[in-house]
Design a protein around this motif. Structure first.
Motif, PDB file in Angstrom:
ATOM      1  N   GLY A  58       0.842  -1.285  -0.021  1.00 37.47           N
ATOM      2  CA  GLY A  58      -0.017   0.092  -0.221  1.00 37.47           C
ATOM      3  C   GLY A  58       0.780   1.287   0.002  1.00 37.47           C
ATOM      4  O   GLY A  58       0.567   2.245  -0.637  1.00 37.47           O
ATOM      5  N   PHE A  59       2.081   1.411   0.693  1.00 34.44           N
ATOM      6  CA  PHE A  59       2.630   2.442   1.057  1.00 34.44           C
ATOM      7  C   PHE A  59       3.272   2.942  -0.499  1.00 34.44           C
ATOM      8  O   PHE A  59       3.686   4.091  -0.579  1.00 34.44           O
ATOM      9  CB  PHE A  59       3.701   2.379   2.124  1.00 34.44           C
ATOM     10  N   GLN A  60       3.634   1.947  -1.338  1.00 33.67           N
ATOM     11  CA  GLN A  60       4.378   2.326  -2.491  1.00 33.67           C
ATOM     12  C   GLN A  60       3.364   3.353  -3.482  1.00 33.67           C
ATOM     13  O   GLN A  60       4.028   3.885  -4.315  1.00 33.67           O
ATOM     14  CB  GLN A  60       4.522   1.029  -3.432  1.00 33.67           C
ATOM     15  N   ARG A  61       2.049   3.439  -3.138  1.00 30.07           N
ATOM     16  CA  ARG A  61       1.096   4.218  -3.938  1.00 30.07           C
ATOM     17  C   ARG A  61       1.747   5.532  -3.894  1.00 30.07           C
ATOM     18  O   ARG A  61       1.646   6.621  -4.807  1.00 30.07           O
ATOM     19  CB  ARG A  61      -0.118   4.162  -3.347  1.00 30.07           C
ATOM     20  N   GLY A  62       2.495   5.892  -2.545  1.00 25.71           N
ATOM     21  CA  GLY A  62       3.070   7.310  -2.245  1.00 25.71           C
ATOM     22  C   GLY A  62       4.373   7.695  -3.458  1.00 25.71           C
ATOM     23  O   GLY A  62       4.541   8.583  -3.639  1.00 25.71           O
ATOM     24  N   MET A  63       4.665   6.760  -4.007  1.00 23.24           N
ATOM     25  CA  MET A  63       6.033   6.844  -4.896  1.00 23.24           C
ATOM     26  C   MET A  63       5.541   6.709  -6.346  1.00 23.24           C
ATOM     27  O   MET A  63       6.498   6.669  -7.445  1.00 23.24           O
ATOM     28  CB  MET A  63       7.114   6.059  -4.542  1.00 23.24           C
ATOM     29  N   ALA A  64       4.207   6.297  -6.646  1.00 22.19           N
ATOM     30  CA  ALA A  64       3.978   6.107  -8.026  1.00 22.19           C
ATOM     31  C   ALA A  64       4.166   7.453  -8.705  1.00 22.19           C
ATOM     32  O   ALA A  64       4.086   8.339  -8.534  1.00 22.19           O
ATOM     33  CB  ALA A  64       2.332   5.840  -8.076  1.00 22.19           C
ATOM     34  N   GLY A  65       4.835   6.910  -9.922  1.00 25.52           N
ATOM     35  CA  GLY A  65       5.344   8.317 -10.819  1.00 25.52           C
ATOM     36  C   GLY A  65       6.506   8.595 -10.536  1.00 25.52           C
ATOM     37  O   GLY A  65       7.075   9.523 -11.421  1.00 25.52           O
ATOM     38  N   LEU A  66       7.378   8.353  -9.683  1.00 18.65           N
ATOM     39  CA  LEU A  66       8.612   8.723  -9.415  1.00 18.65           C
ATOM     40  C   LEU A  66       9.742   8.076  -9.709  1.00 18.65           C
ATOM     41  O   LEU A  66      10.904   8.487  -9.500  1.00 18.65           O
ATOM     42  CB  LEU A  66       8.835   8.909  -7.795  1.00 18.65           C
ATOM     43  N   ALA A  67       9.627   6.863 -10.348  1.00 20.17           N
ATOM     44  CA  ALA A  67      10.507   5.961 -10.718  1.00 20.17           C
ATOM     45  C   ALA A  67      10.579   6.247 -12.169  1.00 20.17           C
ATOM     46  O   ALA A  67      11.074   5.130 -12.813  1.00 20.17           O
ATOM     47  CB  ALA A  67      10.402   4.774 -10.058  1.00 20.17           C
TER      48      ALA A  67
END
Ligand code: ZN
Length: 465
Positions: A58-67
């Motif tokens: 779930g927490f990886q949603r916060g980095m969506a688009g940053l990689a």
């Protein structure tokens, strides 16, 4: 006891018209009637069983688009993992909970009514345990309660950086546990979920992170399902071969009794003999086509595996994009591109959409270890309703509704959602979206602005971190 009325519904007995679903006070389906009229208005037009999402961080949603920005050298799963490691260093318990709550609200709006959370972010930033080792896991539990999604919590055991019990590297310090501390963590999760209808399982992270010696013991620490990342990357299989003389899935079967309690997440790089072993074991393979495409993992042999009687379900994994239909569509489209053919998944069910939905709900339910995925008595009343006024769905019937929804709609067709008989999505929006979004937005910004991400192009070994 209450009754919900739908013009048409996909039940365990196939498509039925004018359906009443009775829900008992525990949120389970107690009865279904067909050919009935509602006392006033219909609760919805096209009802489907909610889909289980069998793999999420779930927490990886916060980095969506940053990689999605090319780094020097080869860009791969491994370089993505470096960005994730940096993001992880900025996430506090309240941030994890807020970001995950929004991810869960998005899942519900897209048609997923339950989630198996593969939770591995456990420790404080310096690597020491929180006073309650389940502090972070409780953040995920709170997120599920806040969003109202069904939860299978999979606390992850993580101890090593590579095959053969290699020492974990500093960037993995927030994941790592001793067996004793992990046992306390699992107990904390079980205590926190004692009054919910959720399930606590176990996730040995991978054969890289868990020694063969610990695998079976760790898997026995909870009664729920056991999930493991396996054979996601070709490099991982090569390393496994070098170290053990066996491919990853062969080594797993050699090291533990794999059965229907297990979910093998990805299983992308497998031999035919390995696929046959998984199919015979009754384990589910957890496929995450959107993330697997995003990370450049490779393609699972869906046609071969289903031909062996294998079981599959789908998950949103990194949550780069949260959409039930995108996962199902890309599960089929990847295979079409690979085989240069169409309707790959179809067998005795001729409709590709119905076949995708059928496998995802049954395999997902098994992997979540909960009575979900089907509209029939004794199952949870997890129901999604599609908007019949969507032009593309307006004149469809039966399985062609699924074909059209999955392959021909933009992804805004879920109108209402009930989880355990409680309505959580109304008019296409989560009933608490404004509150969840506001809270998550603040935490999301706090995480994204940390030095760890603005400095992401420096090598991980840099003393700056
Ligand atoms: Zn994963």
């Amino acid at each position: 006891m209450r009754k919900l009325f739908f013009r048409t519904a996909l039940t365990a007995e196939g498509w039925q018209d004018s359906v009443a679903i009775s829900v008992d006070r525990n949120g389970d389906i107690s009865d279904l009637e067909y050919g009935v009229s509602p006392p006033s208005a219909w609760d919805g037009d096209i009802a489907l069983p909610g889909l289980p999402n069998l793999h999420s961080h779930g927490f990886q949603r916060g980095m969506a688009g940053l990689a999605e920005y090319a780094m020097p050298g080869q860009n791969s799963f491994w370089s993505w993992r470096e960005t994730m490691y940096r993001f992880v260093q900025s996430v506090e318990p309240e941030q994890l909970s807020a970001i995950t709550a929004l991810a869960y609200a998005e899942m519900l709006e897209s048609g997923f009514t339950s989630v198996a959370e593969f939770h591995y972010l456990h420790n404080q930033k310096d690597g020491t345990s929180y006073k309650d080792p389940g502090e972070m896991a409780c953040g995920a539990i709170a997120a599920a309660e806040s969003a109202g999604i069904g939860l299978t919590l999979l606390p992850v055991f993580y101890a090593h950086s590579d095959f053969g019990g290699a020492e974990p590297n500093p960037d993995q310090r927030r994941f790592v546990n001793s067996i004793d501390n992990f046992q306390a963590l699992v107990a904390s999760c079980q205590h926190a979920m004692r009054d919910s209808d959720g399930v606590v399982g176990i996730a040995p992270h991978s054969l890289r992170a868990v020694s063969i010696k610990d695998l079976e013991h760790v898997s026995s620490l909870a009664e729920g399902p056991v999930h493991i990342h396996i054979a996601e990357q070709a490099k991982e299989v090569e390393r496994c071969l070098q170290w053990s003389g066996m491919r990853s899935i062969d080594l797993l079967f050699n090291s533990a009794e794999i059965n229907s309690r297990w979910c093998l997440v990805h299983a992308t790089h497998a031999s035919n003999a390995e696929y046959a072993k998984i199919a015979r074991s009754g384990a589910v393979v957890g496929l995450c086509p959107v993330t697997e495409a995003n990370l450049g993992d490779g393609l699972f042999d869906l046609r071969g595996f289903l031909g062996l009687g294998g079981r599959i379900g789908v998950g949103t994994d990194s949550n780069i994009l949260i959409s039930a239909t995108e996962e199902l569509r890309w599960l089929e489209y990847g295979q079409r591109l690979k085989h240069q053919a169409r309707n790959i998944i179809s067998d005795e069910i001729r409709s590709s959409g119905a076949n995708l939905f059928h496998h995802a709900r049954l395999g997902g339910a098994q992997a979540c270890g909960r009575p979900i995925g089907s509209l029939e008595p004794e199952m949870r009343a997890d129901i999604i309703v599609l908007k019949s006024e969507a032009v593309s769905l307006a004149h469809r019937k039966g399985d062609s509704l699924l074909d059209t929804w999955i392959f021909a709609c933009p992804g805004r067709e879920v109108d209402s959602v009930w989880v355990g008989g409680v309505q959580v999505v109304c008019d296409g929006k989560h009933v608490r979206r404004a509150e969840i979004e506001k809270n998550s937005g603040l935490q999301w910004i706090a995480c994204s602005q940390t030095r760890s991400l603005t400095c992401r192009y420096r090598p991980l070994s840099s003393p700056r971190f």
